[in-house]
Design a protein around this motif. Structure first.
Motif, mmCIF file in Angstrom:
data_model
loop_
_atom_site.group_PDB
_atom_site.id
_atom_site.type_symbol
_atom_site.label_atom_id
_atom_site.label_comp_id
_atom_site.label_asym_id
_atom_site.label_seq_id
_atom_site.Cartn_x
_atom_site.Cartn_y
_atom_site.Cartn_z
ATOM 1 N N THR A 101 -10.911 3.829 2.406
ATOM 2 C CA THR A 101 -10.719 2.075 2.283
ATOM 3 C C THR A 101 -9.439 1.882 3.248
ATOM 4 O O THR A 101 -9.697 1.116 4.262
ATOM 5 N N LYS B 143 -6.222 2.142 -7.990
ATOM 6 C CA LYS B 143 -7.353 1.464 -7.872
ATOM 7 C C LYS B 143 -7.091 0.370 -6.820
ATOM 8 O O LYS B 143 -7.513 -0.592 -6.460
ATOM 9 N N GLU B 144 -5.416 -0.103 -7.488
ATOM 10 C CA GLU B 144 -5.273 -0.916 -6.207
ATOM 11 C C GLU B 144 -4.826 -0.955 -4.812
ATOM 12 O O GLU B 144 -4.970 -1.456 -3.753
ATOM 13 N N SER C 64 0.268 -1.294 -0.095
ATOM 14 C CA SER C 64 -0.167 0.033 -0.086
ATOM 15 C C SER C 64 0.626 0.943 0.013
ATOM 16 O O SER C 64 0.963 2.300 -0.532
ATOM 17 N N LYS D 299 -8.296 -4.993 3.593
ATOM 18 C CA LYS D 299 -6.843 -6.118 4.101
ATOM 19 C C LYS D 299 -5.954 -5.305 5.028
ATOM 20 O O LYS D 299 -5.703 -5.694 6.160
ATOM 21 N N GLU E 238 -6.565 1.731 -3.537
ATOM 22 C CA GLU E 238 -8.107 1.031 -3.084
ATOM 23 C C GLU E 238 -8.823 -0.130 -2.329
ATOM 24 O O GLU E 238 -9.365 -0.594 -1.309
ATOM 25 N N THR E 239 -7.743 -1.447 -3.588
ATOM 26 C CA THR E 239 -8.417 -2.858 -3.446
ATOM 27 C C THR E 239 -7.548 -3.479 -1.592
ATOM 28 O O THR E 239 -8.050 -4.190 -1.245
ATOM 29 N N LEU E 240 -6.931 -2.727 -1.641
ATOM 30 C CA LEU E 240 -5.418 -3.315 -0.987
ATOM 31 C C LEU E 240 -5.833 -2.600 0.541
ATOM 32 O O LEU E 240 -6.060 -3.505 1.593
ATOM 33 N N ALA F 188 -9.628 5.822 -2.395
ATOM 34 C CA ALA F 188 -8.817 4.775 -1.708
ATOM 35 C C ALA F 188 -8.464 5.120 0.110
ATOM 36 O O ALA F 188 -8.492 4.477 0.745
#
Length: 166
Positions: free
Chosen positions: A141, A50-51, A26, A58, A53-55, A138
């Motif tokens: 999140t 975007k990546e 991140s 986690k 944001e997806t992490l 992002a």
């Protein structure tokens, strides 16, 4: 910040084999995103954001598990949470995306003044929406610090797009 880019690229090549690797990834993504915004590389900036944001979820799970682990003292948990929150320089990322957005909008204005077809120009420069919004998504999140500096940077980045009537 430029000296951090090679290290960020090395981190991106590592496997996400542990929770701390997710946090490192991140942080690396935020460094790369900032660099991409600084050079107006919209496609790569949006991809890394975007990546990032997806992490975020986690990273949140990792922080929550550590904070709620009874083996850790509340002082250790607070210090750990703060370290994770500060692993991403959100203020700098927001400011870079804001400057990128300002340059992007200028190119639209210049294209309009020159009579150019704006649709291809808009698509080549990241689409119609303000690029700061993707950073905001992002940010929501991740376990980000609630500092005045971050909110001020965000407010400045978004309020500049409003035309005030006299």
């Amino acid at each position: 910040r430029n000296d951090l880019v090679p290290e960020a690229i090395r981190i991106m090549d590592r496997e996400l084999s542990s929770d701390s690797a997710v946090v490192e990834r991140s942080s690396a993504l935020s460094i790369l995103s900032t660099k991409y915004y600084d050079v107006d590389d919209y496609a790569n900036a949006e991809s890394t954001i975007k990546e990032l944001e997806t992490l975020g979820p986690k990273v949140r799970l990792f922080v929550d598990a550590y904070v709620n682990d009874s083996a850790n003292s509340s002082r250790d948990a607070s210090a750990f949470n703060l370290r994770i929150q500060n692993s991403i320089d959100w203020k700098h990322l927001i400011q870079s995306s804001s400057k990128c957005e300002s340059r992007r909008r200028s190119s639209f204005k210049n294209g309009r003044l020159n009579g150019a077809d704006l649709q291809p120009l808009i698509l080549s420069k990241g689409g119609k929406s303000n690029v700061v919004f993707s950073v905001l998504r992002a940010l929501t999140t991740h376990p980000a610090p609630n500092t005045d500096g971050i909110y001020e940077a965000l407010a400045n980045a978004l309020v500049r797009r409003v035309t005030f009537l006299k």
